[in-house]
Design a protein around this motif. Structure first.
Motif, PDB file in Angstrom:
ATOM      1  N   ILE A 240      -4.795  -2.456  -0.008  1.00 59.79           N
ATOM      2  CA  ILE A 240      -4.919  -3.588  -1.432  1.00 59.79           C
ATOM      3  C   ILE A 240      -4.478  -4.565  -1.151  1.00 59.79           C
ATOM      4  CG2 ILE A 240      -3.920  -3.028  -3.627  1.00 59.79           C
ATOM      5  CD1 ILE A 240      -3.719  -0.037  -3.320  1.00 59.79           C
TER       6      ILE A 240
ATOM      7  N   HIS B  25      -2.324  -8.944  -4.437  1.00 60.06           N
ATOM      8  CA  HIS B  25      -2.278  -9.428  -6.301  1.00 60.06           C
ATOM      9  C   HIS B  25      -2.921  -8.542  -6.504  1.00 60.06           C
ATOM     10  CE1 HIS B  25      -5.555 -11.028  -8.518  1.00 60.06           C
ATOM     11  NE2 HIS B  25      -4.437 -12.366  -9.527  1.00 60.06           N
ATOM     12  N   THR B  26      -3.632  -7.643  -6.251  1.00 58.99           N
ATOM     13  CA  THR B  26      -4.566  -6.243  -7.152  1.00 58.99           C
ATOM     14  C   THR B  26      -3.144  -5.366  -7.619  1.00 58.99           C
ATOM     15  OG1 THR B  26      -6.033  -6.386  -5.551  1.00 58.99           O
ATOM     16  CG2 THR B  26      -5.696  -4.399  -6.753  1.00 58.99           C
TER      17      THR B  26
ATOM     18  N   THR C  45      -6.010   5.344  -3.161  1.00 56.64           N
ATOM     19  CA  THR C  45      -7.657   3.868  -2.504  1.00 56.64           C
ATOM     20  C   THR C  45      -7.667   4.387  -1.109  1.00 56.64           C
ATOM     21  OG1 THR C  45      -5.766   2.697  -3.852  1.00 56.64           O
ATOM     22  CG2 THR C  45      -7.531   1.295  -2.134  1.00 56.64           C
TER      23      THR C  45
ATOM     24  N   GLU D 110     -12.969  -7.023   1.171  1.00 61.19           N
ATOM     25  CA  GLU D 110     -12.087  -5.409   1.089  1.00 61.19           C
ATOM     26  C   GLU D 110     -11.112  -5.728   2.997  1.00 61.19           C
ATOM     27  OE1 GLU D 110     -10.184  -2.809  -0.514  1.00 61.19           O
ATOM     28  OE2 GLU D 110     -10.777  -4.054  -2.774  1.00 61.19           O
TER      29      GLU D 110
ATOM     30  N   ARG E 298      -1.878  -7.443   2.175  1.00 57.34           N
ATOM     31  CA  ARG E 298      -2.485  -6.482   1.972  1.00 57.34           C
ATOM     32  C   ARG E 298      -2.123  -5.520   2.800  1.00 57.34           C
ATOM     33  NH1 ARG E 298      -7.657  -5.035   0.595  1.00 57.34           N
ATOM     34  NH2 ARG E 298      -8.063  -7.176   0.067  1.00 57.34           N
TER      35      ARG E 298
ATOM     36  N   GLU F 273      -1.019  -6.992 -10.191  1.00 57.81           N
ATOM     37  CA  GLU F 273      -2.329  -6.714 -11.875  1.00 57.81           C
ATOM     38  C   GLU F 273      -2.294  -5.745 -12.569  1.00 57.81           C
ATOM     39  OE1 GLU F 273      -6.470  -9.780 -11.123  1.00 57.81           O
ATOM     40  OE2 GLU F 273      -6.539  -7.115 -10.785  1.00 57.81           O
ATOM     41  N   THR F 274      -2.455  -4.318 -11.229  1.00 54.53           N
ATOM     42  CA  THR F 274      -2.175  -2.816 -11.922  1.00 54.53           C
ATOM     43  C   THR F 274      -1.287  -2.611 -12.010  1.00 54.53           C
ATOM     44  OG1 THR F 274      -3.410  -2.462  -9.489  1.00 54.53           O
ATOM     45  CG2 THR F 274      -1.839  -0.489 -10.494  1.00 54.53           C
TER      46      THR F 274
END
Ligand SMILES: [Mn+2]
Ligand SMILES: [Mn+2]
Ligand SMILES: [Zn+2]
Ligand SMILES: [Zn+2]
Lengths: 139, 139
Positions: free
Chosen positions: B33, B36-37, B29, B102, B75, B40-41
């Motif tokens: 990140i 939440h991401t 990345t 971001e 994050r 999801e991943t």
DNA sequence: TTTAGAAAAACAACTGAGTTGCTTTATTGA
DNA sequence: TCAATAAAGCAACTCAGTTGTTTTTCTAAA
């Protein structure tokens, strides 16, 4: 020092008992206030939806500004500059005290100028200092 | 570039399929990140408690560091400096893009030195830039 | 290669900050 | 005094993150 009634009026907010109390709380507080503390302060007297919506209104109308919190919770401080338009372009920095876990607005240390050479479009800058506040250093 | 297996070993973390995958995600990345991401991943494949505890372990062992998030959520970004001891004394700044939402680590802009004259004990400083990232400026 | 100890994963139940939709009440300016 | 409108109250909800416990997996040493 301007009184809270005028402050509310200037921001087109109605002068309700709760909002007067809430604004007075911000005026009295030297550092900043966590939403948790606000809720405790008005425990049983005012509904939490009312509290959150008032905070939101204060923030939008330039009475208070969001400050960083050691626990990532919402935390606010009274605006020192004139932020009535709601732009919140502050230049002071914020100190998170690792001892008392408060956040203080620090007027003596201002945010640095970001060189335009790098090519980033910067709207505003927040300088977050992590350390020990004046008060805790004495104890 | 050091491989993730060595990175985990260096940090005394067991080389499990999930942790390898998670660390690879961070290495790949460019920005940072949101939890939440990450959730999801790994949706359906790994438990959220596992995810949060792995993140915590990575952070404690100096693999990743917390970065500010536009929505106040957790994050993280890969540590660029060597933070194996877990001290996380970074000097780079963080850009929150108001367009893509971001957060980027910005090595070109470093945190200012805080004059000791003021008398504050500062452990570390975070410079948070709010604006538009390089990528979004192009679009 | 086996195995015991420790770390990590899974599961499940929970916490609590913050949100939202809607109704009722209070404020304000005409 | 009386609308118009903002704010308060109420209740139900969301969902990120936590916690305790059990089960599985990894690792290093025998
Ligand atoms: Mn401030
Ligand atoms: Mn960073
Ligand atoms: Zn302190
Ligand atoms: Zn962007």
């Amino acid at each position: 020092m301007i009184d809270v009634h005028s402050m509310l009026k200037m921001c087109n907010l109605k002068r309700t008992p709760f909002r007067v109390n809430l604004l007075e709380l911000f005026v009295q507080t030297k550092s900043s206030i966590q939403t948790h503390t606000i809720r405790e302060t008005f425990e049983g007297r005012f509904n939490k939806a009312t509290i959150y919506r008032a905070i939101e209104a204060f923030e939008k109308n330039g009475l208070i500004h969001k400050v960083p919190d050691i626990n990532n919770l919402l935390r606010y401080a009274l605006c020192r500059e004139n932020c009535v338009n709601g732009s919140h372009k502050h230049t002071h920095s914020h100190l998170i005290c690792n001892s008392c876990r408060e956040t203080y607005c620090i007027d003596q240390i201002t945010t640095p100028n970001i060189p335009s050479a790098i090519g980033l479009k910067i709207d505003y800058v927040d300088l977050v200092l992590n350390g020990e506040c004046f008060s805790c250093q004495l104890n």
